[in-house]
Design an enzyme around this catalytic site. Structure first.
Site: not given
Lengths: 150, 150, 150, 150, 150, 150
Positions: E18, E42, E91, E129
């Site tokens: 990030h 979440k 990515r 993550s």
């Protein structure tokens, strides 16, 4: 420092898909230089000078966008026009894989050169210069694929 | 039975990406044969014999790795050098799709031939022989992409 | 040094696709350890102990292949069983992108751990544990997807 | 209105993969026309007329399938044979990205032309005309890749 | 008009991947706002407030970068902070396909919102993550994946 | 024999993207049955009965299209409604990889079941039920994504 982006390509021809990226990208930068790469080994359908003329006429009232022709390495030409960014469009995953390699190679040659991507608008993503050339080759009218008439 | 792998390619030129796969792969096998495919129809930048010489010098102290040139079908050449494995590197999904087809075709021709894949180290994955040739063509120093000087 | 590969997974259940990779991979290694990962947070359809028993019975005459259960980090468990390799199957590009990330992460945690890939045989590539579980859930006979009866 | 599909390609040569799509597709349509595109700029391995003859002999008892040769734009030829559908096979994501662009371009040229896709049977998905040509070039028997002998 | 980009995410945790995008992206914009999305449904590993604090401390000397938390729709929050751009990292092709859909949806909701992409540096592309959370869960030191200690 | 296609999904909600596939697909078939799968384990946003009602009202003048709800295996339900085809839309490569596995699994369960694909119109390809649900969740008007008002 002025933010200048080079949008490189062979533009044989320059399509509405290219125009989409240049125009949306121009909101990000102070200047977008459309670099038409000349490669004497590759036979073109539409001459570099014709394309240069058409693009510059099309953007004549837009002070942020101009077209220039070049030979040699794209990363080197970026330096010549003081571009610290390359602007590229992505249409699909095949583009992504190719552009990923090229972007890393360009950072290797000139480590200050950052490549910035915009995803082509979906209704234009199918337009490629090669599809347009093939239609032209078969005497189809191609003007609906281009931002200007040819 | 000795585990011998053939690492086939045109290696025009052999890059650090290729060396990464050969060296990491050599931990898996008793022997890795780098097969430089000669194809008289394809014009090369760097001759097969130059490449053969450079690779063999580079690995002269590594008894598990050697380079050989060949013509004809890769699966047939694998048999000639007693290789029961092909070793291949994967850089991205485009490679994967291509290698998948080739691996199935090779098993069809010679059903004992198993293809084993290693993913190229990420910092080398952008290096392709074609990018290196293009940089060379524009008089850039390419030695940082190669395991030896050219 | 013995070449030992860990083939990790949840194997809920172990399918013909898994067996394809283990058996083809076993030609590469001196030993293949099938590691059944236990994760108390994930509810299973087929218990770890049932699967362990079924796999070990299935391979009881193959001295190179055995199943073991484990908890915790895969890369750590590889060390515990002296595996210097992870063996993984690739079915498609979605697998490739996922496995690429995991392989780099594993090398980061334990830099001697090399991940080796084999492409799943095409006629088995559609079989996933989740498809099998769904069919089982709807009372379909799933034995044609498995190397043993359940 | 009769449902007629054009299955276009260069078919150099026509493979079992092509036959798989034509035959499975023929259940969908009243008629499938296999259109062999002639392109005088591309050198072929197997002549258009040989291929036309072989395909038509192979399907001589199937009244729904016939082969025809054509030049020019595929979308225009579809109109000439009253085909309102194009039939295409998909083997992998590389095919998908390519076919996606072509399908959009074809709808642009002739907006009534719908492209319908079938995924190639997995055990045939590795067969491409270019792989077959390469094997042929190296004097391999290619008949196991084709629905008829050559 | 000031060029402000929103870099949205859950950042659970904020990684070196990030940071790579934020810092390279900050050369393009006058301001980059890191938007930490709060979603009460979440469960997080690292609290929003901890992350907010860590990121703002890390960038305290960089006047162009700051972190803010938000709830609700990303495109709406972009308006609130006067961001006319979203900044996103890519990515791999899986990211590309996902981001492509999200970018079109965002333009639909707020048509002035342009999404700009940078490809994650290859040596950081494997860091997600979720991988970091898994390592943390197994008591591994995760600081080498983060721009700051946790 | 009548050509009947089942277009299965959870349709939570049914979007313009779904309508695009159903309507373009209906030109291929004598009948298209929209099968709304009920899965008691998955919490829905829009009830099956609401969706059933809305879709059937929307297509009430189209005699070839109707919606039905079902539980259980899709391939089994296809048999119940005499569908010999499944109709599916493809938006991108992620869809392709998923649909490829499912199509093979379905042929395995019921070998007469052929899956036919149409590529979603590019301007609708970004619309997914999950994006629509998220916008709805944040009190956005979602009617521009649906063929009918909700």
């Amino acid at each position: 420092m002025k933010k200048i982006a080079l949008f490189p390509g062979s533009f044989d021809p320059f399509t509405k898909g290219h125009a989409d990226i240049v125009e949306r990208g121009s909101k990000l930068f102070d200047e977008v230089v459309i670099g038409i790469g000349e490669n004497i080994k590759k036979k073109r359908f539409f001459s570099v000078d014709l394309m240069l003329d058409k693009i510059n006429s099309y953007y004549k009232n837009n002070t942020k966008i101009r077209a220039v022709k070049y030979t040699g390495l794209t990363a080197k030409f970026a330096q010549e026009v003081n571009a610290n960014f390359l602007l590229r469009g992505l249409r699909n995953t095949t583009d992504f894989e190719f552009e990923n390699s090229v972007a890393q190679a360009n950072r290797h040659v000139f480590d200050q050169l950052e490549t910035v991507f915009i995803i082509t608008s979906p209704n234009l993503a199918f337009i490629s210069s090669s599809v347009v050339r093939e239609l032209y080759n078969y005497n189809q009218n191609i003007n609906s694929f281009l931002p200007f008439d040819l």
